[in-house]
Design a protein around this motif. Structure first.
Motif, PDB file in Angstrom:
ATOM      1  N   LYS A  24      40.194  41.070  39.203  1.00 34.89           N
ATOM      2  CA  LYS A  24      39.400  40.827  40.426  1.00 34.89           C
ATOM      3  C   LYS A  24      40.089  39.772  41.308  1.00 34.89           C
ATOM      4  O   LYS A  24      40.611  38.780  40.801  1.00 34.89           O
ATOM      5  N   LYS A  25      40.020  39.997  42.617  1.00 37.45           N
ATOM      6  CA  LYS A  25      40.486  38.987  43.572  1.00 37.45           C
ATOM      7  C   LYS A  25      39.316  38.057  43.880  1.00 37.45           C
ATOM      8  O   LYS A  25      38.280  38.518  44.362  1.00 37.45           O
ATOM      9  N   ILE A  26      39.496  36.763  43.598  1.00 36.99           N
ATOM     10  CA  ILE A  26      38.395  35.817  43.807  1.00 36.99           C
ATOM     11  C   ILE A  26      38.717  34.925  44.999  1.00 36.99           C
ATOM     12  O   ILE A  26      39.810  34.349  45.069  1.00 36.99           O
ATOM     13  N   ALA A  27      37.764  34.800  45.912  1.00 36.36           N
ATOM     14  CA  ALA A  27      37.929  33.900  47.063  1.00 36.36           C
ATOM     15  C   ALA A  27      36.912  32.774  46.945  1.00 36.36           C
ATOM     16  O   ALA A  27      35.702  33.028  46.884  1.00 36.36           O
ATOM     17  N   ILE A  28      37.422  31.546  46.897  1.00 34.85           N
ATOM     18  CA  ILE A  28      36.539  30.375  46.932  1.00 34.85           C
ATOM     19  C   ILE A  28      36.620  29.812  48.342  1.00 34.85           C
ATOM     20  O   ILE A  28      37.722  29.549  48.841  1.00 34.85           O
ATOM     21  N   ILE A  29      35.485  29.657  48.982  1.00 37.16           N
ATOM     22  CA  ILE A  29      35.481  29.105  50.340  1.00 37.16           C
ATOM     23  C   ILE A  29      35.129  27.631  50.243  1.00 37.16           C
ATOM     24  O   ILE A  29      34.019  27.259  49.830  1.00 37.16           O
ATOM     25  N   GLY A  30      36.092  26.764  50.612  1.00 39.27           N
ATOM     26  CA  GLY A  30      35.875  25.323  50.560  1.00 39.27           C
ATOM     27  C   GLY A  30      36.661  24.670  49.440  1.00 39.27           C
ATOM     28  O   GLY A  30      36.480  24.996  48.272  1.00 39.27           O
TER      29      GLY A  30
ATOM     30  N   GLY B 113      43.212  32.645  33.663  1.00 35.37           N
ATOM     31  CA  GLY B 113      44.044  33.758  34.124  1.00 35.37           C
ATOM     32  C   GLY B 113      43.565  34.429  35.402  1.00 35.37           C
ATOM     33  O   GLY B 113      44.029  35.532  35.718  1.00 35.37           O
ATOM     34  N   ALA B 114      42.677  33.794  36.154  1.00 36.70           N
ATOM     35  CA  ALA B 114      42.106  34.464  37.338  1.00 36.70           C
ATOM     36  C   ALA B 114      43.099  34.543  38.498  1.00 36.70           C
ATOM     37  O   ALA B 114      43.980  33.690  38.644  1.00 36.70           O
ATOM     38  N   ASP B 115      42.883  35.552  39.339  1.00 35.89           N
ATOM     39  CA  ASP B 115      43.613  35.702  40.601  1.00 35.89           C
ATOM     40  C   ASP B 115      42.708  35.076  41.672  1.00 35.89           C
ATOM     41  O   ASP B 115      41.749  35.699  42.128  1.00 35.89           O
ATOM     42  N   VAL B 116      42.987  33.828  42.026  1.00 34.82           N
ATOM     43  CA  VAL B 116      42.047  33.088  42.876  1.00 34.82           C
ATOM     44  C   VAL B 116      42.751  32.405  44.039  1.00 34.82           C
ATOM     45  O   VAL B 116      43.853  31.886  43.892  1.00 34.82           O
ATOM     46  N   LYS B 117      42.083  32.448  45.191  1.00 33.52           N
ATOM     47  CA  LYS B 117      42.546  31.709  46.376  1.00 33.52           C
ATOM     48  C   LYS B 117      41.408  30.799  46.842  1.00 33.52           C
ATOM     49  O   LYS B 117      40.231  31.148  46.717  1.00 33.52           O
TER      50      LYS B 117
ATOM     51  N   GLY C  95      34.135  48.415  50.945  1.00 29.64           N
ATOM     52  CA  GLY C  95      34.048  49.051  49.627  1.00 29.64           C
ATOM     53  C   GLY C  95      33.086  48.235  48.764  1.00 29.64           C
ATOM     54  O   GLY C  95      32.002  47.861  49.192  1.00 29.64           O
ATOM     55  N   GLU C  96      33.545  47.900  47.559  1.00 31.41           N
ATOM     56  CA  GLU C  96      32.707  47.083  46.664  1.00 31.41           C
ATOM     57  C   GLU C  96      32.917  45.595  46.901  1.00 31.41           C
ATOM     58  O   GLU C  96      32.263  44.768  46.277  1.00 31.41           O
ATOM     59  N   GLY C  97      33.881  45.243  47.765  1.00 33.63           N
ATOM     60  CA  GLY C  97      34.215  43.835  47.973  1.00 33.63           C
ATOM     61  C   GLY C  97      33.829  43.345  49.357  1.00 33.63           C
ATOM     62  O   GLY C  97      32.917  43.871  49.994  1.00 33.63           O
ATOM     63  N   TRP C  98      34.546  42.306  49.801  1.00 31.84           N
ATOM     64  CA  TRP C  98      34.268  41.669  51.081  1.00 31.84           C
ATOM     65  C   TRP C  98      35.546  41.538  51.893  1.00 31.84           C
ATOM     66  O   TRP C  98      36.615  41.296  51.328  1.00 31.84           O
ATOM     67  N   LEU C  99      35.394  41.644  53.211  1.00 32.44           N
ATOM     68  CA  LEU C  99      36.496  41.316  54.113  1.00 32.44           C
ATOM     69  C   LEU C  99      36.104  40.020  54.830  1.00 32.44           C
ATOM     70  O   LEU C  99      35.111  39.967  55.552  1.00 32.44           O
ATOM     71  N   LEU C 100      36.890  38.977  54.569  1.00 31.65           N
ATOM     72  CA  LEU C 100      36.573  37.642  55.095  1.00 31.65           C
ATOM     73  C   LEU C 100      37.338  37.414  56.396  1.00 31.65           C
ATOM     74  O   LEU C 100      38.526  37.745  56.483  1.00 31.65           O
TER      75      LEU C 100
ATOM     76  N   ARG D 264      40.833  39.917  51.832  1.00 34.97           N
ATOM     77  CA  ARG D 264      39.931  40.737  51.040  1.00 34.97           C
ATOM     78  C   ARG D 264      39.617  40.047  49.726  1.00 34.97           C
ATOM     79  O   ARG D 264      40.462  39.351  49.170  1.00 34.97           O
ATOM     80  N   ALA D 265      38.397  40.215  49.240  1.00 30.56           N
ATOM     81  CA  ALA D 265      38.067  39.630  47.937  1.00 30.56           C
ATOM     82  C   ALA D 265      37.033  40.499  47.230  1.00 30.56           C
ATOM     83  O   ALA D 265      36.194  41.130  47.870  1.00 30.56           O
ATOM     84  N   ASP D 266      37.112  40.503  45.885  1.00 25.04           N
ATOM     85  CA  ASP D 266      36.117  41.227  45.089  1.00 25.04           C
ATOM     86  C   ASP D 266      34.914  40.340  44.780  1.00 25.04           C
ATOM     87  O   ASP D 266      33.806  40.816  44.589  1.00 25.04           O
ATOM     88  N   LEU D 267      35.199  39.029  44.695  1.00 26.15           N
ATOM     89  CA  LEU D 267      34.133  38.065  44.380  1.00 26.15           C
ATOM     90  C   LEU D 267      34.301  36.855  45.298  1.00 26.15           C
ATOM     91  O   LEU D 267      35.401  36.305  45.400  1.00 26.15           O
ATOM     92  N   VAL D 268      33.214  36.455  45.974  1.00 23.85           N
ATOM     93  CA  VAL D 268      33.265  35.325  46.908  1.00 23.85           C
ATOM     94  C   VAL D 268      32.378  34.211  46.384  1.00 23.85           C
ATOM     95  O   VAL D 268      31.216  34.447  46.012  1.00 23.85           O
TER      96      VAL D 268
END
Ligand SMILES: Cc1cc2nc3c(=O)[nH]c(=O)nc-3n(C[C@H](O)[C@H](O)[C@H](O)COP(=O)(O)OP(=O)(O)OC[C@H]3O[C@@H](n4cnc5c(N)ncnc54)[C@H](O)[C@@H]3O)c2cc1C
Length: 386
Positions: free
Chosen positions: A8-14, A30-34, A144-149, A158-162
């Motif tokens: 999963k692509k994880i986006a943390i805002i802040g 092991g996460a794919d996180v920005k 789709g199932e994710g978000w466009l930020l 793009r992220a699967d989890l925000v």
């Protein structure tokens, strides 16, 4: 064990203490996180005064994030000491007379660290390019199932989890709940002084690189050192909601403060003149009984989730949220993201409710007629346990 974040692509805002801690803990798993942060760079904004980390929360998280050595190399020895005064300058507590306030491993030892230093420790622990600076989140839409930020600078991701870790005025929160803040009844007037040794030398000496508090007449002045040699001060009291909105110039706030603190020892008042930017901050909180339906791929941590009046717990709790969320997402106990998020949010809201209640109760005491004695009792009680 089902690891819910794998692939999963994880986006943390802040990129505050909550967001950066979460990024570190997820990367350890092991996460794919920005992390998308509105600041232009790590150096673009002074992070504020010192913050003390607590044994059962902030320090516990630092330990779990494998950052205790870095923390020990950066905390400010002795900055947790207090000097407490009456308004006429009579000193009622001087912890600078004491040898030490505790050591690591003591439950009641609360070492202070500069917020910027804490941020740097967390930043240094992240993989290169984890942080995307100059990324002020403005909106997002389902893709789709994710978000466009979408960000203010025109970029998108793009992220699967925000995860919204974007603080008190969170722009992610409205995608989770429409519950808004309540005014606590207390407003602080905050000032930053970059060179206190020359701008207000007597205060600088009085503080001795530790905490200073003056209480009386149901109001207070407090000051804390910053790691860069500057200081932050707060002049706080109960005011009606929206108070202060009529001030148009710094000079007007300054004149107000001189009148409001008339009769207080002149040394304390030198703080007001030593800054040319007095900031009025009403203290707000989210309702204690707040609740919302958990979603499958978005959640909140820290102030964005459970803003409360300052009580020394905010940074600590944001870090604890990060630890808990990383655990709920990766412990293999939940079949899908939505149930992990639901369990996490339930736990987080319950803790937030208790802490917010304590903070509100604390406000009643600290801006009441017996504030000075209450603070002295609190400090002597805490220190006695050491
Ligand atoms: C006067 C005062 C004194 C305090 N003293 C203490 C104390 O002594 N101890 C303590 O534990 N707590 C204290 N607190 C509370 C503490 O500051 C907060 O609870 C804590 O910082 C919350 O952490 P956070 O990571 O949730 O949010 P924040 O620290 O607010 O971080 C949010 C981050 O998100 C970024 N951001 C915001 N909007 C966006 C956006 N749209 N897009 C991208 N990025 C964005 C911000 O730039 C920031 O870096 C105090 C608070 C106040 C007001």
């Amino acid at each position: 064990m089902k690891n819910l974040i794998s692939g999963k692509k994880i986006a943390i805002i802040g990129g505050g203490p909550g967001g950066l801690t979460l990024a570190r803990l997820l990367q350890m798993r092991g996460a794919d996180v920005k992390v998308y942060e509105r600041d232009a760079s790590s150096a673009s904004r002074v992070q504020g005064a010192i913050v003390d980390l607590h044994f059962e929360s902030g320090l516990k998280v630092i330990e779990q994030a494998d950052l205790m050595d870095a923390f020990k190399a950066n905390y400010i020895v002795g900055a947790d000491r207090y000097r407490v005064f009456e308004k006429d300058g009579t000193i009622r507590l001087d912890e600078h007379n004491k040898a030490a306030t505790g050591t690591f491993g003591d439950v009641y030892f609360r070492p202070e660290i500069d917020r910027g230093a804490l941020r740097n420790i967390l930043l240094d622990a992240l993989k290169p390019d984890t942080i995307v600076w100059d990324s002020q989140f403005v909106s997002m839409s389902r893709e789709g199932e994710g978000w466009l930020l979408n960000f203010k600078n025109g970029s998108s991701a793009r992220a699967d989890l925000v995860i919204g870790a974007d603080g008190a005025r969170s722009k992610i929160r409205p995608y989770v709940t429409d519950i808004t803040t309540i005014y606590s009844g207390v407003t602080i007037i905050q000032g930053e002084i970059d060179h206190p040794a020359t701008a207000c030398p007597e205060m600088h000496t009085l503080m001795a690189n530790g905490n200073l508090a003056v209480l009386g007449e149901e109001k207070s002045i407090s000051a804390q050192p910053r790691g860069d040699g500057g200081l932050t001060f707060y002049a706080s009291a109960k005011y009606p909601e929206n108070w202060g909105e009529d001030f148009t110039a710094n000079e007007e706030i300054y004149d107000f403060l001189l009148e409001f603190y008339k009769g207080w020892h002149p040394t304390f008042l030198t703080l007001f003149k030593a800054t040319d930017k007095l900031i009025i901050r009403p203290l707000n909180y989210f309702p204690l009984d707040q609740s919302w339906e958990a979603q499958a791929n978005i959640t909140l941590i820290g102030d964005a989730a459970h803003l409360m009046p300052p009580s020394g717990e905010g940074v600590n709790t944001a870090m604890l949220d990060a630890l808990d969320l990383s655990h709920y997402l990766c412990n293999g106990e939940y079949p899908d993201l939505q149930s992990a998020i639901a369990a996490f949010e339930k736990h987080m809201r319950a803790r937030g409710r208790l802490l917010a209640q304590e903070a509100l109760d604390g406000n009643e005491i600290m801006y009441g007629p017996h504030a000075l004695e209450a603070l002295l009792e609190l400090l002597s009680g805490e220190r006695a346990k050491k």
